[in-house]
Design a protein around this motif. Structure first.
Motif, mmCIF file in Angstrom:
data_model
loop_
_atom_site.group_PDB
_atom_site.id
_atom_site.type_symbol
_atom_site.label_atom_id
_atom_site.label_comp_id
_atom_site.label_asym_id
_atom_site.label_seq_id
_atom_site.Cartn_x
_atom_site.Cartn_y
_atom_site.Cartn_z
ATOM 1 N N UNK A 58 -3.054 9.313 -7.692
ATOM 2 C CA UNK A 58 -2.560 7.954 -7.430
ATOM 3 C C UNK A 58 -2.691 7.092 -8.675
ATOM 4 N N UNK A 62 -0.033 4.787 -10.923
ATOM 5 C CA UNK A 62 -0.240 3.365 -10.652
ATOM 6 C C UNK A 62 0.002 2.534 -11.924
ATOM 7 N N UNK A 63 1.102 1.748 -11.965
ATOM 8 C CA UNK A 63 1.379 0.987 -13.190
ATOM 9 C C UNK A 63 0.286 -0.029 -13.526
ATOM 10 N N UNK A 64 -0.377 -0.569 -12.505
ATOM 11 C CA UNK A 64 -1.409 -1.582 -12.785
ATOM 12 C C UNK A 64 -2.621 -0.932 -13.466
ATOM 13 N N UNK A 252 -11.540 -5.549 -8.022
ATOM 14 C CA UNK A 252 -10.556 -5.905 -7.005
ATOM 15 C C UNK A 252 -10.423 -4.801 -5.949
ATOM 16 N N UNK A 257 -10.405 -5.204 -1.896
ATOM 17 C CA UNK A 257 -9.602 -4.315 -1.044
ATOM 18 C C UNK A 257 -10.469 -3.339 -0.254
ATOM 19 N N UNK A 259 -11.413 -0.514 -0.974
ATOM 20 C CA UNK A 259 -10.945 0.858 -1.129
ATOM 21 C C UNK A 259 -11.951 1.566 -2.033
ATOM 22 N N UNK A 262 -10.738 4.914 -4.162
ATOM 23 C CA UNK A 262 -9.914 4.647 -5.347
ATOM 24 C C UNK A 262 -10.721 3.885 -6.391
#
Lengths: 289, 412
Positions: A58, A62-64, A252, A257, A259, A262
């Motif tokens: 992922x 993921x561009x970010x 973040x 989030x 998560x 990740x």
């Protein structure tokens, strides 16, 4: 027998530190690595599920992730040399033989002693387009005001400037300590031999400062890779995500989030990045010896 | 020697007894309240509760000055399964997330029909009541009544009318400090509503039953509207730096003709430090031409922490805090909008805040932001994109494409 008891004593003496370090460093790092192979999001309501390398997959898509990593590398490449040059200059100034040294040294200490988030907040106000002192000064010299945080490049420049201001005093303090270990007699001998000031700097000061500089660079580079507070307070990563760093993205994903899987995978990447840099510096020191 | 031991033992027992005694007599509850929602007024309600329930002590904890900061704090506390907080105040967008994470205890058999329907819905997740309403809120259009009357303008019903009104007033007033419209362009929670207002106004929804129902054209039109305000001078150039409380301050200082804000701005605009006291009107937010007037539902809720060791006492307290009496007390003393429909016609309430009479219709038609456990990610995507478009880093078209791509990933 005596050897063994010496050894036992050594083990006994080292054990508390070793246990403490394993508890607060080794265990969390291993746990992080372990979590990064799980899909674990507290908002999903689902139990943790082993997903192998899916989080890393992922991440690659993921561009970010790429944007924030690139921002982090760029901040490191700009602010570490920046802080080194400014810090070296400050240290040389503070080491000049004049009477009142303590005000200079005190003013060196203040940016270092200030919490990072305070520095971020102060400079966010400095660069504010309406109330900021930077635009006020520009206006007094007849330049139009700039909306610093509206442009990715200007916002990035403002952040780098703040980081250099904040961190060069740390560099200066370590280099200043190094400067004070250089014996005056070396300069006196160089004077007798007819070496000029500039020659003295490059032949005596800089080589003898090298260990201090390398130590300062290691500390500064690691903290630069972990840059969080100053951009968080100044721009919150904006405009868009153009000034967000990898540490902010980890925060973040984990704190906002929830998560954790990740977020852990991202943190593993940052850990690996820091380890690589440390390894390079350690090698430099070792070859010097 | 023996004597010493027995004395020490006696002292130890005495000490233990001293500690144990009040724990049997008293229940200590800790309530987390957002610092921007007047904890000092809530304190008065808690004092009344303590007086009516001897043996229960309630203390307040506050922290963080924005919804995001508070969510981050609570996320840390709750993911650590910390039992130190018993009752939590939650932004209306969070009960779904807290319920999914198992952080709040459900209220079994609670009748939600007494509350405004929007709040009965926001606090019910998968058929379970997960929190009870604290107070209602929605976004309103604040306007300078004095300036509009002076120039013979009615409160605008569409954004085009608002633009025309700003042009007319700015042209006549010739005051460079006076902005036309202040709204939230910083990448904060308020910017999510900024995006949704004109989007909803076109009759589109963002998420329906957990599925993405994104309409790209409507999104482009929404982003274009706000960017247009920056480009044509209705809003100021640095709007991407403006957060909710900046809007409140600018309007209160008399530097904006119109402002988009929550109801909390009212009480302060009428306060001693306000330059516009008595000159403020509140209306429904304008629509896109040909669309309907839409607004964003706000409000906060009371939840009981799943890790609280005083479940029954905490639930009893929450029932009290969300009762009609408490709702009325907060409306009169804190100008927080009530969660019970009939309180909007209550004489005492209307005496304290006359404009509440018109607010019921607005709150009743306000739309909730997407209800999903992954709301934080949805919010982050929307607000950073709005911020980037307003800063001119991204075109409205690219912004809409980015929102669509990222929301698809989050809500797959």
């Amino acid at each position: 027998m005596l050897d063994l008891s010496d050894r036992a004593l050594a083990v006994l003496l080292l054990a508390p530190a070793a246990i403490l370090l394993s508890l607060i460093i080794v265990y969390p790092v291993l746990r992080l690595l372990y979590t990064s192979f799980f899909s674990l999001s507290l908002t999903s309501g689902l139990p943790a599920e082993f997903v192998g390398l899916e989080n890393y997959q992922l991440m690659i898509e993921d561009p970010v992730f790429w944007e924030t990593t690139w921002n982090t590398v760029l901040i490191t490449l700009i602010t570490v040399p920046g802080a080194l040059f400014v810090g070296l200059g400050l240290a040389l100034l503070a080491n000049l033989p004049f009477g009142m040294q303590w005000p200079v040294r005190l003013s060196l200490l203040i940016p270092w002693a200030l919490p990072l988030s305070f520095a971020g907040l102060i400079f966010a106000w400095f660069f504010h387009s309406e109330y900021g002192v930077v635009n006020d000064v520009l206006a007094r010299f007849g330049f139009p005001g700039v909306i610093w945080f509206n442009s990715p490049n200007l916002a990035f420049a403002a952040i780098c400037l703040t980081i250099v201001w904040k961190t060069s005093s740390f560099m200066a303090l370590i280099i200043l300590a190094g400067l004070q270990t250089i014996p005056r007699s070396l300069y006196e001998a160089a004077d007798v031999d007819g070496a000029g000031r500039i020659r003295q700097f490059f032949e005596i000061t800089l080589p003898l400062l090298k260990p201090a500089i390398v130590v300062a660079l290691i500390f500064r580079t690691i903290t630069a890779l972990q840059t969080f507070d100053i951009p968080f307070m100044m721009t919150g990563g904006g405009p868009g995500t153009s000034t967000a760093t990898l540490a902010m993205y980890i925060h973040q994903n984990t704190v906002s989030f929830l998560d954790l899987g990740y977020g852990s995978a991202l943190a593993v990447v940052m850990f690996a990045l820091s380890m690589c840099v440390t390894a390079v510096y350690l090698r430099i020191i070792r070859t010097k010896e | 020697m023996n004597e010493k031991i027995s004395t020490a033992a006696l002292a130890l027992f005495a000490g233990m007894a001293a500690i144990a005694q009040p724990a049997f007599a008293d229940t200590e509850l800790k309530v987390y309240i957002s610092s921007q929602h007047q904890p000092q007024v809530w304190r008065q309600i808690l004092d009344k509760y303590e007086a009516a329930n001897p043996g229960t002590k309630v203390s307040i904890e506050t922290g963080g000055n924005t919804s995001e900061a508070q969510a981050q704090y609570l996320n840390t506390i709750m993911s650590a399964k910390d039992s130190s907080l018993d009752v939590l105040i939650l932004d209306v967008i969070r009960p779904a997330q807290f319920a999914a994470a198992g952080w709040t205890s459900p209220f079994a058999g609670k009748d939600m029909s007494v509350y405004l329907p929007a709040y009965a819905e926001a606090n019910t997740v998968d058929g379970k009541v997960v929190a009870l309403p604290a107070f209602a809120d929605s976004m309103f259009l604040y306007y300078r009544k004095d300036l509009l009357e002076k120039h013979g303008i009615q409160p605008p019903k569409t954004w085009d009318e608002l633009t025309a009104a700003v042009k007319k007033i700015n042209g006549a007033e010739n005051n460079p400090e006076l902005q036309g419209l202040s709204f939230q362009g910083k990448a904060i929670e308020g910017a999510v509503c900024t995006f949704l207002l004109p989007y909803w106004s076109q009759g589109k929804s963002l998420v329906n039953n957990g599925k993405l129902t994104f309409d790209k054209d409507a999104a482009v039109k929404s982003l274009k509207l706000w960017k247009g305000f920056v480009d044509n001078g209705v809003a100021k150039k640095n709007i991407a730096e403006v957060a909710t409380d900046d809007t409140r301050k600018e309007f209160q200082a008399g530097n904006a003709i119109f402002a988009v804000n929550w109801s909390y701005a009212w009480a302060q605009s009428q306060g001693k430090e306000s330059a516009v006291a008595g000159k403020v009107g509140v209306a429904r937010l304008p629509a896109i031409a040909g669309g309907e007037q839409a607004t964003c539902l706000g409000g906060w809720e009371w939840g009981v922490s799943a890790y609280s060791t005083h479940q029954d006492e905490a639930k009893k307290l929450v029932e009290y805090l969300s009762s009609k009496d408490s709702s009325k007390f907060m409306a009169v003393n804190g100008s927080l909008l009530p969660t019970y429909p009939d309180l909007y016609k209550d004489a005492d309430v209307l005496k304290a805040a006359p404009w509440f009479a018109d607010a019921l219709q607005v709150v009743e038609t306000a739309k909730p932001r997407p209800v999903t456990p992954r709301y934080n990610e949805v919010s982050e995507t929307v607000r950073t994109t709005v911020n980037a478009v307003l800063a001119g880093v991204m075109t409205p078209e690219d912004g809409a494409a980015q929102i669509e791509a990222r929301l698809k990933r989050i809500l797959r």
